[in-house]
Design an enzyme around this catalytic site. Structure first.
Site, PDB file in Angstrom:
ATOM      1  N   CYS A 183       0.896  -1.104   0.227  1.00 45.86           N
ATOM      2  CA  CYS A 183      -0.085   0.345   0.313  1.00 45.86           C
ATOM      3  C   CYS A 183       1.030   1.476  -0.464  1.00 45.86           C
ATOM      4  O   CYS A 183       1.776   1.076   0.582  1.00 45.86           O
ATOM      5  CB  CYS A 183      -0.164  -0.389   1.350  1.00 45.86           C
ATOM      6  SG  CYS A 183      -1.586   1.621   1.301  1.00 45.86           S
ATOM      7  N   SER A 222       0.769   3.709   2.060  1.00 46.91           N
ATOM      8  CA  SER A 222       0.927   3.911   3.567  1.00 46.91           C
ATOM      9  C   SER A 222       2.634   3.372   3.964  1.00 46.91           C
ATOM     10  O   SER A 222       3.171   3.414   4.517  1.00 46.91           O
ATOM     11  CB  SER A 222      -0.046   3.967   4.135  1.00 46.91           C
ATOM     12  OG  SER A 222      -1.229   4.405   4.148  1.00 46.91           O
ATOM     13  N   HIS A 279       5.364   5.162   2.052  1.00 48.34           N
ATOM     14  CA  HIS A 279       5.646   6.596   2.123  1.00 48.34           C
ATOM     15  C   HIS A 279       7.171   6.501   3.396  1.00 48.34           C
ATOM     16  O   HIS A 279       7.030   8.012   3.361  1.00 48.34           O
ATOM     17  CB  HIS A 279       4.105   7.701   3.150  1.00 48.34           C
ATOM     18  CG  HIS A 279       3.376   7.987   1.795  1.00 48.34           C
ATOM     19  ND1 HIS A 279       3.516   8.465   0.852  1.00 48.34           N
ATOM     20  CD2 HIS A 279       2.115   7.969   2.187  1.00 48.34           C
ATOM     21  CE1 HIS A 279       2.212   8.742  -0.085  1.00 48.34           C
ATOM     22  NE2 HIS A 279       1.093   8.602   1.100  1.00 48.34           N
ATOM     23  N   HIS A 332      -0.095  -3.445   6.781  1.00 50.65           N
ATOM     24  CA  HIS A 332      -1.269  -2.817   6.865  1.00 50.65           C
ATOM     25  C   HIS A 332      -2.312  -3.183   6.591  1.00 50.65           C
ATOM     26  O   HIS A 332      -3.889  -2.331   7.182  1.00 50.65           O
ATOM     27  CB  HIS A 332      -1.710  -1.370   7.148  1.00 50.65           C
ATOM     28  CG  HIS A 332      -1.506  -0.615   6.291  1.00 50.65           C
ATOM     29  ND1 HIS A 332       0.261  -0.305   5.456  1.00 50.65           N
ATOM     30  CD2 HIS A 332      -2.148  -0.138   5.532  1.00 50.65           C
ATOM     31  CE1 HIS A 332      -0.590   1.067   4.936  1.00 50.65           C
ATOM     32  NE2 HIS A 332      -1.673   0.310   4.828  1.00 50.65           N
ATOM     33  N   CYS A 369      -7.533  -2.416   4.328  1.00 51.73           N
ATOM     34  CA  CYS A 369      -6.975  -1.079   4.175  1.00 51.73           C
ATOM     35  C   CYS A 369      -7.171   0.041   2.919  1.00 51.73           C
ATOM     36  O   CYS A 369      -8.677   0.591   2.714  1.00 51.73           O
ATOM     37  CB  CYS A 369      -5.858  -1.012   4.058  1.00 51.73           C
ATOM     38  SG  CYS A 369      -5.143   1.244   3.933  1.00 51.73           S
TER      39      CYS A 369
HETATM   40 ZN   LIG Z   1      -2.652   1.498   3.203  1.00 50.59          ZN
END
Ligand SMILES: [Zn+2]
Ligand SMILES: [Zn+2]
Length: 368
Positions: A38, A40, A43, A62, A168
């Site tokens: 993902c 996130s 990042h 996650h 997610c």
């Molecule tokens: Zn995510």
């Protein structure tokens, strides 16, 4: 167990043998069957999320689904063998936010960055303590320990790869439309950036029976994905001014709802500009540490609404099984979102592909 450890931003993760302590009384040990790559996680890998909130070394991951292996003494909601989707936002069930139906904003689970909800660290490589992502999921590993509120039992007919995405991207994007914005039948919708979350916004808009669904991205392959999931219009903002295109498609008015699925301050502002007077801009993507969004002072006269959206305003215990039902009924497409699967050992290749925008979604299968 084997886990992918990030020692420092801008460096490849390393597959290591690590120990994992748990489950404690309120926790569940889950064998991770599928876990998505993902933005996130990316990042943190690329350093745009940084500082004290992201202590290194860390085990990321996650967005995951798996099978319960063992439960703590206080756990009654799941038992060994149950298939579960993991939530990255555990909730206490008792605080004001939980009680009024916004458990994604729970204030009863505050623990220091890198720790589990009870404030401990559980992963070790020899003597070295490793940090957890979020509040303990760290699913780029063969096993994950989560708070019992974060292990949501699902229908055993649900395939694990698709189930992971619900944890997610799909919850966030579909939830942004159905829960956060509550898009009405016949509305016009624009979505900026069509990665995993943006494609899920498109699917949410289809579920809400939006009349026009305008996808905006810089990459033609992602716009093709968006069309495949139900976007009625696709705009490549490299070749075309997206605001002008949106006005042309909506008789000069702007859309009822615009979604920023990337979390970039210029894109958030474009969402504000893209909505009609009285329309709603929803900021779904998580922006880099320290960024700000500027909004014109004329907002009063425009009656525009700007809303943040965390995790699709989800109530995981209600919304995850609902999304599973949508999939099993054939109205939510998850298999087509998964462009490729990877063994855990190829995790860096999965994130290189994400960085290039190759995949709708790449999914890792740590124990298959
Ligand atoms: Zn995510
Ligand atoms: Zn709470």
């Amino acid at each position: 167990m084997r886990a992918a450890v990030l020692y420092e931003a801008h460096t490849p993760m390393r597959i290591e043998d690590v120990s994992l302590d748990g489950p404690h009384d309120d926790e569940v040990l889950v064998q991770v069957k599928a876990t998505g790559a993902c933005h996130s996680d990316y990042h943190v890998i690329d350093g745009s999320w940084n500082g004290a909130s992201y202590p290194m070394p860390m085990i990321l991951g996650h967005e995951a689904a798996g099978v319960v292996e063992k439960v703590g003494a206080n756990v009654t909601s799941v038992k060994p063998g149950d298939p579960v989707i993991l939530s990255f936002a555990p909730n206490c069930g008792r605080c004001r936010m939980c009680t009024i139906g916004q458990p994604q904003l729970c204030s009863g689970m505050r623990s220091p960055a890198g720790t589990f909800p009870d404030g401990t660290r559980r992963h070790r490589k020899g003597d070295l303590e490793l940090n957890a992502f979020g509040r303990g999921m760290s699913s780029f590993a063969e096993y994950s320990v989560v708070h019992q509120s974060a292990a949501i039992k699902i229908n055993p007919e649900m395939p694990m790869n698709g189930a992971a995405l619900i944890g997610c991207a799909v919850m966030t994007g579909v939830g942004a439309v159905l829960n956060t914005a509550r898009v009405e039948l016949g509305s016009t919708v624009a979505v900026f950036a069509t990665g995993g979350v943006g494609l899920s916004v498109v699917q949410g808009a289809v579920l809400a029976n939006a009349s026009k669904i305008i996808a905006i991205d810089l990459l033609d392959n992602k716009l093709d994905y968006a069309r495949g999931f139900g976007a009625t219009h696709a705009v490549n903002s490299k070749n075309q001014d997206p605001l002008q295109a949106i006005r042309d498609i909506t008789d000069g008015e702007g859309v009822d709802y615009a979604f920023d699925a990337i979390g970039d301050s210029r894109v958030s502002r474009a969402c504000y500009d893209a909505v009609r007077r009285g329309g709603t801009a929803v900021i779904v993507g998580m922006a880099p540490t320290g960024s700000e969004i500027s909004i014109p002072g004329t907002i009063a006269g425009e009656e525009k609404i700007v809303k943040g959206c965390f995790y699709g305003s989800s109530r995981p215990a209600v919304d995850f099984p609902r999304l599973v039902d949508f999939y099993l009924r054939g109205v939510l497409q998850l298999d087509r979102m998964i462009t490729r699967t990877y063994p855990l050992a190829e995790i860096n290749a999965a994130f290189d592909a994400l960085g290039r925008g190759d995949n709708a979604r790449g999914v890792l299968t740590p124990t298959n």
